[in-house]
Enzyme design. Structure first.
Site, PDB file in Angstrom:
ATOM      1  N   CYS A   1      -3.937 -14.891   7.407  1.00 35.27           N
ATOM      2  CA  CYS A   1      -4.038 -13.585   8.065  1.00 35.27           C
ATOM      3  C   CYS A   1      -2.714 -12.866   8.310  1.00 35.27           C
ATOM      4  O   CYS A   1      -2.679 -11.638   8.376  1.00 35.27           O
ATOM      5  CB  CYS A   1      -4.758 -13.728   9.408  1.00 35.27           C
ATOM      6  SG  CYS A   1      -6.233 -14.776   9.376  1.00 35.27           S
TER       7      CYS A   1
ATOM      8  N   CYS B   1      -1.255  -9.791   6.319  1.00 36.04           N
ATOM      9  CA  CYS B   1      -1.838  -8.456   6.472  1.00 36.04           C
ATOM     10  C   CYS B   1      -1.729  -7.929   7.903  1.00 36.04           C
ATOM     11  O   CYS B   1      -1.490  -6.744   8.113  1.00 36.04           O
ATOM     12  CB  CYS B   1      -3.303  -8.478   6.061  1.00 36.04           C
ATOM     13  SG  CYS B   1      -3.553  -8.803   4.317  1.00 36.04           S
ATOM     14  N   HIS B   2      -1.938  -8.819   8.879  1.00 40.60           N
ATOM     15  CA  HIS B   2      -1.962  -8.369  10.273  1.00 40.60           C
ATOM     16  C   HIS B   2      -0.619  -8.526  10.973  1.00 40.60           C
ATOM     17  O   HIS B   2      -0.452  -8.029  12.090  1.00 40.60           O
ATOM     18  CB  HIS B   2      -3.034  -9.146  11.047  1.00 40.60           C
ATOM     19  CG  HIS B   2      -4.430  -8.894  10.556  1.00 40.60           C
ATOM     20  ND1 HIS B   2      -5.129  -7.745  10.851  1.00 40.60           N
ATOM     21  CD2 HIS B   2      -5.246  -9.638   9.772  1.00 40.60           C
ATOM     22  CE1 HIS B   2      -6.323  -7.796  10.281  1.00 40.60           C
ATOM     23  NE2 HIS B   2      -6.418  -8.927   9.618  1.00 40.60           N
TER      24      HIS B   2
ATOM     25  N   MET C   1     -11.493  -6.187   5.065  1.00 38.75           N
ATOM     26  CA  MET C   1     -11.463  -7.480   5.732  1.00 38.75           C
ATOM     27  C   MET C   1     -12.395  -8.443   4.999  1.00 38.75           C
ATOM     28  O   MET C   1     -13.572  -8.147   4.793  1.00 38.75           O
ATOM     29  CB  MET C   1     -11.910  -7.316   7.189  1.00 38.75           C
ATOM     30  CG  MET C   1     -12.101  -8.608   7.935  1.00 38.75           C
ATOM     31  SD  MET C   1     -10.557  -9.451   8.286  1.00 38.75           S
ATOM     32  CE  MET C   1     -11.191 -10.820   9.273  1.00 38.75           C
TER      33      MET C   1
ATOM     34  N   HIS D   1       6.633  -0.155   1.254  1.00 39.84           N
ATOM     35  CA  HIS D   1       6.656  -1.436   0.542  1.00 39.84           C
ATOM     36  C   HIS D   1       7.648  -1.391  -0.614  1.00 39.84           C
ATOM     37  O   HIS D   1       8.811  -1.651  -0.439  1.00 39.84           O
ATOM     38  CB  HIS D   1       5.266  -1.828   0.055  1.00 39.84           C
ATOM     39  CG  HIS D   1       5.237  -3.186  -0.564  1.00 39.84           C
ATOM     40  ND1 HIS D   1       5.534  -4.330   0.152  1.00 39.84           N
ATOM     41  CD2 HIS D   1       4.975  -3.591  -1.829  1.00 39.84           C
ATOM     42  CE1 HIS D   1       5.465  -5.384  -0.642  1.00 39.84           C
ATOM     43  NE2 HIS D   1       5.127  -4.960  -1.849  1.00 39.84           N
TER      44      HIS D   1
ATOM     45  N   HIS E   1       0.730   1.131  -5.532  1.00 41.06           N
ATOM     46  CA  HIS E   1       1.501  -0.118  -5.652  1.00 41.06           C
ATOM     47  C   HIS E   1       2.282  -0.055  -6.965  1.00 41.06           C
ATOM     48  O   HIS E   1       1.835  -0.539  -7.999  1.00 41.06           O
ATOM     49  CB  HIS E   1       0.577  -1.330  -5.631  1.00 41.06           C
ATOM     50  CG  HIS E   1       1.319  -2.623  -5.449  1.00 41.06           C
ATOM     51  ND1 HIS E   1       1.977  -3.244  -6.482  1.00 41.06           N
ATOM     52  CD2 HIS E   1       1.518  -3.394  -4.357  1.00 41.06           C
ATOM     53  CE1 HIS E   1       2.543  -4.348  -6.031  1.00 41.06           C
ATOM     54  NE2 HIS E   1       2.277  -4.462  -4.744  1.00 41.06           N
TER      55      HIS E   1
END
Length: 574
Positions: A78, A81-82, A119, A358, A400
């Site tokens: 996790c 992403c979080h 999710m 990013h 991306h």
């Protein structure tokens, strides 16, 4: 196509750190399902055992064992992403003010069934048991465990100068055409393969950090810098008879980026690395990796001006216009222009853009930095000469670009292209404010490829082809092939080449990832990426004919992903 893209959007966590076919952390390897491999966020390089537990009375009762088990799951599945501190990035924030208000029942449902926003359905997919989900719902209502900081002492303790500068070769000691060497990431092996681009033979397999993210070159082309997700940097001397490590350092607990100085008069002098944890960047001696100065990135976000304790450093590029590094700070949405002319009195210019920054690269002139703020569906354009934000350009859905791709459009002039994770869009942005002013910093055309799930797009100044991968697409027909457009006739659409089929491998996901050109621009290399227990390969295609030229198979090529040609990396050719 719409149905395929909606399926993709539900099936994967839209995250730029999704390159994972197995989960390897602190010596433990857990195979991921092929379905899960498409959307699982990369595990953190941080050892959960090193973090400080925060079991508070405000959260549901938990045993230390249950808390530690849940912590391990969070860091493995996790955190990418979080965020380590759960402040959110490509995933939603999971801070206790939110999770306690939701309550255990809602959290269990969310973890079990996932959401259309990306999710994963951890429960119904069988990835987590009912008991693990119960524990995770409770865990998320406690304050997040805090990893230790990593400062100058820790860096110097980890620093190893294997071969001092005075003892290194005074001239090149091998017969390799260094400009055409490829550094190939062997992701799950914790290694890189140096491959001779002329003969296609492996020169050396070199141990590196965990899950290498990128390779970068010194301005001279002599030194190769490799950074793993565990924040270990390896410095490799390509002049040695057999190129190998001359220095290593660990600059933090988790990282993604490394770069070296390229401005005239400062070539090879400095190296810089940015870390996810702690959120900071470090400038080092470019010849030895000795750490010189460390700067934190903690601060306020763009727009809402809220304090963020974990703004991770994503891409870093070396400016050609000034003695500066362009540093992307993901969560705060800021590009830092770090001037290294005088690091004792270092100046930093902050340019607010958009969240969450990013990756990106230069336009064809190497003046304008084109970088994706992928959660905002924007491409930020930074004028590195005037040192200011030039534009924010729309590019849906979840752009991306990798470094992106530069070419001359037959109608709109010079453009820079990005593909996307969330749909089949290939957005072409005009980059010539002088001769094509009306097209500059606008999406002049949107092409449509095989589908979403693209990680890299590539071309070359000597090529007429534009290559787009789709390794994260749930359709194996897309993930195991490559789409290629004719730049002179883009309206014709794309041709599909069966790269994985050409590799002639056995079972495995066989995801085709990251086109990379050789120095001459007449070959394109692709990784055919399977699991660590399955055979992978590299496939070389003739760029002019689009025909198979060579398959490189070797049992040492374990999970090959990124490939970095020395010449193209030194000169920012893409």
């Amino acid at each position: 196509m719409l149905e395929r893209n909606l399926t993709l959007f539900r099936a994967i966590i839209i995250t730029v750190t999704t390159l994972t076919l197995t989960i390897t952390i602190t010596g433990h390897t857990k195979p991921a399902s092929e379905e899960g491999a498409a959307y699982e966020g990369s595990p953190s390089g941080i050892d959960p055992a090193d973090t400080k537990n925060m079991i508070t009375s405000e959260g549901p009762a938990m045993t230390v064992t249950a808390f530690n088990d849940s912590k391990k799951i969070f860091f493995e599945r996790c955190a990418g992403c979080h965020g380590v501190l759960r402040k959110g990035a490509t995933g939603k924030p999971l801070t206790t003010d939110i999770t306690r208000a939701r309550g255990s029942a809602a959290l269990k449902a969310f973890i079990t069934y996932g959401s259309p926003a990306g999710m994963p359905n951890w429960g119904t997919s069988g990835a987590l048991t009912e008991k693990e989900i119960d524990n995770m719902a409770n865990y998320l209502q406690h304050e997040p465990p805090v990893p230790p900081e990593w400062g100058l002492k820790e860096m110097k303790d980890s620093w190893k100068l294997i071969v001092p500068v005075a003892k290194r070769p005074k001239k090149k000691m091998n017969n390799y055409n260094i400009d055409n060497i490829f550094s190939v990431t062997l992701r799950d092996a914790g290694q890189i393969a140096l491959i001779d681009g002329d003969t296609k033979n492996i020169i050396n397999i070199i141990d590196t950090g965990y899950a290498v993210h990128i390779s970068r070159m010194s301005s001279s082309g002599r030194y190769l810098y490799v950074i793993g997700r565990d924040a270990r940097i390896n410095m490799i001397d390509l002049w040695m008879k057999t190129p190998d490590n001359v220095a290593t350092i660990k600059v933090g607990l988790e990282a993604r980026s490394v770069e070296t100085s390229k401005y005239k008069g400062y070539e090879d002098k400095y190296a810089i690395a940015g870390t996810y944890w702690p959120p900071q960047y470090t400038i080092m001696d470019g010849y030895t990796l000795e750490p010189l100065t460390i700067s934190s990135t903690r601060g306020m976000t763009v727009g809402t001006q809220e304090y963020h304790p974990e703004p991770r450093v994503a891409a870093i590029l070396a400016s050609h216009e000034n003695p500066e590094f362009m540093v992307n700070v993901k969560e705060t949405g800021k590009v830092l222009l770090v001037n290294y002319k005088d690091i004792e009195n270092m100046t930093v210019t902050t340019i607010p853009t958009a969240q969450y920054l990013h990756d990106g690269g230069w336009d064809s002139t190497h003046r304008y930095y084109m970088t994706a703020a992928n959660k905002s569906n924007k491409i930020a354009v930074i004028d590195s000469k005037e040192r200011k934000l030039e534009a924010l350009v729309d590019a849906t859905e979840i752009p991306h670009p990798g470094r992106g791709a530069n070419f001359i459009h037959p109608e709109y002039g010079p453009v820079w292209a990005t593909s996307a994770l969330g749909n089949d869009n290939i957005t072409l942005i005009g980059t010539d404010p002088k001769k094509h002013k009306k097209n500059a910093w606008k999406p002049v055309e949107v092409l449509h490829g095989q589908g979403g799930g693209s990680l890299f797009i590539k071309t070359h100044p000597k090529s007429k082809n534009l290559w787009i991968d789709t390794p994260l697409n749930p359709d194996t027909a897309a993930s195991q092939s490559i789409a290629v457009f004719d730049i002179s006739n883009l309206k014709k659409g794309y041709e599909v080449l069966p790269i994985a089929e050409w590799a002639g491998l056995g079972a495995g996901p066989k995801r085709v990832v990251q086109p990379e050109y050789n120095k001459a621009g007449d070959e394109v290399w692709f990784s055919v990426w399977s699991g660590s227990s399955e055979e992978s390969a590299l496939v070389v295609v003739d760029d002019k004919t689009r025909k198979l030229k060579k398959v490189i198979r070797d049992k040492r090529l374990i999970t090959p992903t990124g490939k970095f040609n020395v010449h193209n990396t030194v000169h920012d050719i893409y």
